[in-house]
Design an enzyme around this catalytic site. Structure first.
Site, short mmCIF file in Angstrom:
data_model
loop_
_atom_site.label_atom_id
_atom_site.label_comp_id
_atom_site.label_asym_id
_atom_site.label_seq_id
_atom_site.Cartn_x
_atom_site.Cartn_y
_atom_site.Cartn_z
N TYR A 143 0.83 -1.22 0.00
CA TYR A 143 0.00 0.00 0.00
C TYR A 143 0.86 1.27 0.00
CZ TYR A 143 -4.74 -1.85 0.74
OH TYR A 143 -5.96 -2.44 0.59
N LYS A 179 3.08 -15.27 1.72
CA LYS A 179 3.43 -16.20 0.65
C LYS A 179 4.95 -16.33 0.59
CE LYS A 179 1.27 -16.79 -3.26
NZ LYS A 179 0.90 -18.23 -3.26
N ASP A 233 -2.91 -17.92 0.17
CA ASP A 233 -3.94 -18.49 -0.72
C ASP A 233 -4.60 -19.70 -0.07
OD1 ASP A 233 -1.53 -19.89 -0.95
OD2 ASP A 233 -1.73 -20.28 -3.11
N ASP A 277 -6.43 -7.16 3.68
CA ASP A 277 -7.58 -6.50 3.03
C ASP A 277 -8.48 -7.56 2.40
OD1 ASP A 277 -9.09 -4.31 2.01
OD2 ASP A 277 -8.12 -4.61 0.05
N ASP A 294 -12.30 -9.19 3.96
CA ASP A 294 -13.58 -9.13 3.25
C ASP A 294 -14.19 -10.53 3.15
OD1 ASP A 294 -13.50 -6.38 2.76
OD2 ASP A 294 -14.14 -6.61 0.67
C1 IPM Z 1 -10.49 -1.35 3.74
C2 IPM Z 1 -10.73 -0.66 2.43
C3 IPM Z 1 -9.58 0.30 2.18
C4 IPM Z 1 -8.32 -0.51 2.02
C5 IPM Z 1 -9.77 1.29 1.03
C6 IPM Z 1 -11.06 2.08 1.16
C7 IPM Z 1 -8.61 2.22 0.91
O1 IPM Z 1 -10.89 -1.60 1.42
O2 IPM Z 1 -10.39 -0.65 4.76
O3 IPM Z 1 -10.45 -2.58 3.76
O4 IPM Z 1 -8.02 -0.99 0.92
O5 IPM Z 1 -7.62 -0.68 3.01
MG MG Z 2 -10.97 -3.61 2.11
#
Ligand code: IPM
Ligand code: MG
Length: 368
Positions: free
Chosen positions: A142, A192, A225, A249, A253
């Protein structure tokens, strides 16, 4: 002694709607629990860009450094897609994380019993799920240099750099081990190492910290993975997962969806302790700004409400009050209240954002 201070950055899309419900809850704590907070509000993301031409004004950045905790809603929206990369809404959030040095991002994935049927996975796979992803948040791909889009010969090349120092890995590893000691004493580290040198270093440093400082915690390693696959196959095998910024990240999710809806999950981003002993901290829902449903009262405020519960726990040492708020959320879900994201196609009538907030307040009242 002055009241603890909160900076609210509601942001874009559904951010302001869900934050309205959190403000009701903050007021409730002031009135009913004698826990007044000094609350200030400011702009972040697209709304800051609209007002100031930048997704985070320097004055806002300075305020964020001073308060006891920042509460953030969400940033982003399609109207900002064509903006220059440097002023996109997300840059505001990334600047907050970086300049506050919020290196440990705690993303719990908990499945409330009332929602176990709603997961896309089988009920027995998710019922009772309670895992914690600790995502490194201030380094890795990032932020690594060099980065950019350059010309090479007659074509363009996109460049990002995955970069981790030993000390960056060590500090987030410590956060994960500390967290595990307060939970079920198990950490799984994901990288990884089979293809990335930064992954080899990650595995080495996590192992060294473990041996030297946390031999009592059970440690395992997994390629990220395979970790994604295991999260979908049998997530209850995990307690704490520690991983880098990008893998965290993605994995968070995926873990969020196990619990039924992205609209449910809070997060805490913590840095080093300040002079008053509290960690630098920002709390935000894992979900985004959901521009497709913004302004319609459809958003689920629970992720943002539970983010405030995390603030009570991690910034203000109010574990019992955090439990009270989490129990209130559990109660309204058990009572059958559902925002639109928690209903199937032919589900019953959903409640609105504010009805959900009011029901949580009622459950808080009932808890007294
Ligand atoms: C998260 C989001 C952020 C990230 C974005 C909005 C920059 O996806 O907090 O998971 O990628 O970290
Ligand atoms: Mg995210």
């Amino acid at each position: 002694m002055s009241n603890p201070s909160l900076l609210i950055l509601a942001g874009d899309g559904i951010g302001p709607e869900v934050m309205t419900e959190v403000k009701k809850i903050i007021n409730w704590y002031g009135e009913k629990r004698d826990m007044p907070f000094d609350v200030s509000e400011d702009l972040v993301g697209g709304s800051a860009y609209d007002a100031h031409g930048t997704p985070l004004h320097d004055d806002t950045m300075a305020k964020a450094q001073e308060v006891d905790a920042v509460l953030l809603g969400a940033v982003g929206g399609p109207q900002y897609d064509s903006l220059d990369f440097s002023v996109k809404p997300e840059r505001g959030l990334l600047r907050l994380r970086k300049e506050m040095d919020l290196f440990a991002n705690l993303r719990p994935a908990q499945c409330f019993d009332a929602l176990a049927d709603f997961s896309s996975l089988k009920k027995d796979v998710v019922a009772g799920l309670d895992i914690m992803i600790v995502r490194e948040l201030t380094s890795g791909i990032y932020f690594g240099e060099p980065r950019g889009i350059i010309e090479e010969g007659n074509e363009r090349v996109g460049i990002n750099t995955q970069r981790y120092t030993e000390s960056e890995i060590a500090r987030v590893a410590r956060s994960a081990f500390e967290m595990a000691r307060r939970r079920n004493n198990k950490v799984c580290s994901m990288e990884k190492a089979n293809v990335m040198e930064s992954g080899i270093l990650w595995r080495d440093v996590v192992t060294e910290i473990h041996q030297a400082e946390y031999p009592d915690v059970e440690l395992s390693h997994m390629y990220a993975d395979a970790g994604a696959m295991q999260l979908c196959r049998w997530p209850k095998q995990f307690d704490v997962i520690v991983t880098d910024n990008l893998f965290g990240d993605l994995l968070s999710d995926a873990a969020a969806m196990l619990t039924g809806s992205l609209g449910m999950l809070p997060s805490a981003s913590l840095g080093a302790p300040m002079a008053n002993g509290r960690p630098k901290a920002l709390y935000e829902p894992v979900h985004g700004s959901a521009p497709d449903i913004a302004g319609q009262g459809k958003a689920n405020p629970i992720a943002c409400v539970l983010s405030f519960a995390m603030a009570l726990r991690y910034s203000f040492d109010q574990g019992a009050e955090a439990d009270r708020l989490e129990n209130a959320v559990e109660k309204v879900l058990a009572d059958g209240l559902r925002t639109a994201d928690l209903l199937g196609e032919e589900g019953a009538q959903p409640v609105s954002t504010s009805e959900m907030g009011d029901a949580i307040i009622a459950a808080l009242d009932a808890s007294l």
